[in-house]
Design a protein around this motif. Sequence first.
Motif, PDB file in Angstrom:
ATOM      1  N   ASN A   2      20.375  -8.056  -9.545  1.00  6.87           N
ATOM      2  CA  ASN A   2      19.045  -8.645  -9.890  1.00  6.87           C
ATOM      3  C   ASN A   2      18.894  -8.828 -11.340  1.00  6.87           C
ATOM      4  O   ASN A   2      19.269  -7.864 -12.270  1.00  6.87           O
ATOM      5  CB  ASN A   2      17.974  -7.605  -9.394  1.00  6.87           C
ATOM      6  CG  ASN A   2      18.164  -7.203  -7.757  1.00  6.87           C
ATOM      7  OD1 ASN A   2      18.279  -8.090  -7.007  1.00  6.87           O
ATOM      8  ND2 ASN A   2      18.079  -6.045  -7.631  1.00  6.87           N
ATOM      9  N   ARG A  26      12.586 -12.987  -5.534  1.00 12.85           N
ATOM     10  CA  ARG A  26      12.016 -12.143  -4.642  1.00 12.85           C
ATOM     11  C   ARG A  26      10.756 -11.422  -5.314  1.00 12.85           C
ATOM     12  O   ARG A  26      10.617 -11.450  -6.807  1.00 12.85           O
ATOM     13  CB  ARG A  26      13.058 -11.055  -4.382  1.00 12.85           C
ATOM     14  CG  ARG A  26      14.079 -11.204  -3.690  1.00 12.85           C
ATOM     15  CD  ARG A  26      13.836 -11.646  -2.298  1.00 12.85           C
ATOM     16  NE  ARG A  26      13.410 -10.649  -1.466  1.00 12.85           N
ATOM     17  CZ  ARG A  26      14.002  -9.967  -0.835  1.00 12.85           C
ATOM     18  NH1 ARG A  26      15.404  -9.920  -0.659  1.00 12.85           N
ATOM     19  NH2 ARG A  26      13.385  -8.817  -0.032  1.00 12.85           N
ATOM     20  N   SER A  68      26.822  -8.555  -6.709  1.00 12.82           N
ATOM     21  CA  SER A  68      25.499  -8.756  -6.420  1.00 12.82           C
ATOM     22  C   SER A  68      24.623  -7.990  -7.386  1.00 12.82           C
ATOM     23  O   SER A  68      25.181  -7.101  -8.154  1.00 12.82           O
ATOM     24  CB  SER A  68      25.078  -8.529  -5.196  1.00 12.82           C
ATOM     25  OG  SER A  68      25.222  -7.072  -4.761  1.00 12.82           O
ATOM     26  N   GLU A  74      17.217 -12.149  -7.367  1.00 11.28           N
ATOM     27  CA  GLU A  74      18.575 -11.722  -6.447  1.00 11.28           C
ATOM     28  C   GLU A  74      19.614 -12.491  -6.579  1.00 11.28           C
ATOM     29  O   GLU A  74      19.416 -13.846  -6.000  1.00 11.28           O
ATOM     30  CB  GLU A  74      18.095 -10.915  -5.217  1.00 11.28           C
ATOM     31  CG  GLU A  74      19.054 -10.441  -4.224  1.00 11.28           C
ATOM     32  CD  GLU A  74      18.756 -10.422  -3.066  1.00 11.28           C
ATOM     33  OE1 GLU A  74      19.209 -10.012  -2.077  1.00 11.28           O
ATOM     34  OE2 GLU A  74      17.380 -10.470  -2.634  1.00 11.28           O
TER      35      GLU A  74
END
Length: 215
Positions: free
Chosen positions: A167, A131, A165, A151
């Motif tokens: 980053n 990203r 999840s 990500e």
Amino acid sequence: MPKRYSTLSAFSVTLCVALVAVCALGIIAQSGRRVRKPEPAPVPTPEATPIPTPVVKEKPTFTFIVGLDKYGDFSRVSLSDYSGVLHSCAQRLNESRVVRADVESRDLSRAAAIQKAKAEKEPYIVWLQLRPNTASVRTGVQDDPYNVYIEYSVFAPITAKQVTSGNTFPEAYRRTPVRIPTSPTVGDYYLNQAARGAAERILDHFHVRTGTTLP
């Protein structure tokens, strides 16, 4: 010839014949006797070569399929760099003794990752995407295609529930403004390090010890 001498002569002849017969029998007995052969020295029995015990590979506790969206929101990074991110993440996961991670070589969108998770019985689906890092103080994404972050999301098998999840940022692995040489893994060094960082966070989520490889 007087009778006495005739008798002695006959006796002598008889005695001689008897002695000859005895000697003959002795010779026959000697010739018929088997000579005992010496017993052969015992041949040492060779020791049996031990058969190595086959190494039984430990069944992994967790299995993952790692996929990446190459054409989602950001596509200016080279395909070799995408490949480096994908394989660096999978390699880091595989460094745990109780984990097996395979790579999905085809492009995997988020929707495709969810569908794949629903179709799997055991493996978790690790979905990666690059990203644009618009919050970075570095040059804009149009000027620097590597001004990105990774990500990651992990989807459970069958339910496709997102279990974790997050980053990871290549910027965190830059120690100087000058880029160091590329690592042996294909692709960009800093992106690969960020991909390994994502794998480490995933392992932490599943409470998996790291640093021990499979036999």
